[in-house]
Enzyme design. Sequence first.
Site, PDB file in Angstrom:
ATOM      1  N   ASP A  61       0.848  -1.200   0.000  1.00  0.00           N
ATOM      2  CA  ASP A  61       0.000   0.000   0.000  1.00  0.00           C
ATOM      3  C   ASP A  61       0.886   1.253   0.000  1.00  0.00           C
ATOM      4  O   ASP A  61       1.061   1.881   1.036  1.00  0.00           O
ATOM      5  CB  ASP A  61      -0.884  -0.076   1.257  1.00  0.00           C
ATOM      6  N   LYS A  63       0.481   3.799  -2.460  1.00  0.00           N
ATOM      7  CA  LYS A  63      -0.325   4.904  -3.018  1.00  0.00           C
ATOM      8  C   LYS A  63       0.494   5.838  -3.905  1.00  0.00           C
ATOM      9  O   LYS A  63       0.631   7.036  -3.603  1.00  0.00           O
ATOM     10  CB  LYS A  63      -0.967   5.716  -1.888  1.00  0.00           C
ATOM     11  N   ARG A 213      -6.239  -2.901  13.489  1.00  0.00           N
ATOM     12  CA  ARG A 213      -6.222  -3.040  14.942  1.00  0.00           C
ATOM     13  C   ARG A 213      -7.154  -4.099  15.536  1.00  0.00           C
ATOM     14  O   ARG A 213      -6.794  -4.724  16.535  1.00  0.00           O
ATOM     15  CB  ARG A 213      -6.459  -1.664  15.582  1.00  0.00           C
TER      16      ARG A 213
HETATM   17  O1  C5P Z   1      -6.541  -0.479  12.324  1.00  0.00           O
HETATM   18  P1  C5P Z   1      -7.541  -0.267  11.224  1.00  0.00           P
HETATM   19  O2  C5P Z   1      -8.444  -1.466  11.000  1.00  0.00           O
HETATM   20  O3  C5P Z   1      -8.299   1.026  11.332  1.00  0.00           O
HETATM   21  O4  C5P Z   1      -6.613  -0.181   9.910  1.00  0.00           O
HETATM   22  C1  C5P Z   1      -7.113   0.119   8.641  1.00  0.00           C
HETATM   23  C2  C5P Z   1      -5.993   0.182   7.652  1.00  0.00           C
HETATM   24  O5  C5P Z   1      -6.507   0.652   6.411  1.00  0.00           O
HETATM   25  C3  C5P Z   1      -4.866   1.152   8.030  1.00  0.00           C
HETATM   26  O6  C5P Z   1      -3.649   0.618   7.486  1.00  0.00           O
HETATM   27  C4  C5P Z   1      -5.264   2.415   7.315  1.00  0.00           C
HETATM   28  O7  C5P Z   1      -4.149   3.225   7.027  1.00  0.00           O
HETATM   29  C5  C5P Z   1      -5.890   1.875   6.042  1.00  0.00           C
HETATM   30  N1  C5P Z   1      -6.829   2.781   5.389  1.00  0.00           N
HETATM   31  C6  C5P Z   1      -7.962   3.283   6.015  1.00  0.00           C
HETATM   32  N2  C5P Z   1      -8.811   4.120   5.344  1.00  0.00           N
HETATM   33  C7  C5P Z   1      -8.557   4.447   4.058  1.00  0.00           C
HETATM   34  C8  C5P Z   1      -7.438   3.956   3.417  1.00  0.00           C
HETATM   35  C9  C5P Z   1      -6.592   3.103   4.121  1.00  0.00           C
HETATM   36  O8  C5P Z   1      -8.213   2.979   7.179  1.00  0.00           O
HETATM   37  N3  C5P Z   1      -9.404   5.215   3.415  1.00  0.00           N
END
Ligand code: C5P
Length: 235
Positions: A61, A63, A213
């Site tokens: 990821d 981007k 998480r």
């Molecule tokens: O810990 P959590 O479940 O919130 O992690 C979600 C992951 O998805 C993280 O790596 C975050 O950076 C990524 N992400 C996100 N929302 C977006 C794009 C990526 O939460 N729009």
Amino acid sequence: MKHDVIIACDFKSAEDTFKFLDLFKDEERKPFLKIGMELFYAEGPSIVKEIKRRGHKIFLDLKLHDIPNTVKKAMMVLSRLDVDMCNVHAAGTIDMMRAALEGLTREDGTRPLLIAVTQLTSTSEERMRNELLIDASINDTIVKYAQNTREAGLDGVVCSPLEAGMVHEACGREFLTITPGVRFADGAVGDQVRVTTPARAREIGSDFIVVGRPVTQAEDPVAAYRRCVKEFLGE
Ligand code: C5P
């Protein structure tokens, strides 16, 4: 496999990452992992190679967003790393996304999945209007960026699970939606705003869920991962 649960490995070092992955060493199902900028910039390509060696699929990821030629050359390098999915910003334009696809495609015609970020969930409609001078609504922007992504020949977009239905409606069922913002019904939401459960994400049409998480910070990460797989894939 078209549907899967991807664990976001948001760790700061290889040491922390492997400590986490060691928990899964006896699991028959090797989780699909997302490696982001923090870990990749800290550890470099070697971490991708080591995780691949352990039998995991990887969504890298990073981007990418630059001029088409630079993105194409960078994608040529990433395709040699043998990752399974990588991404660009749709805001880089259709030309940039086409160049990314070209760079990513190997001589034998194979390539990792390529998806695009539409609007980051951290960007509000107000900031779009005042700072980026975009007057369209967030949803219209997401749909338009997804359509551009499809036109460029990419495989899908990252979006909120709550937007997956709208994206499929505009771009077709085969166009992939990769959705973070997933939480267990009885779990902490944290800083995510628009969240839904693995089961509901699947119902709305999400193809891959990205879960960080709720798995990485769980008391028993393996059990939390299994629960995600069960709720999302029904396995
Ligand atoms: O810990 P959590 O479940 O919130 O992690 C979600 C992951 O998805 C993280 O790596 C975050 O950076 C990524 N992400 C996100 N929302 C977006 C794009 C990526 O939460 N729009």
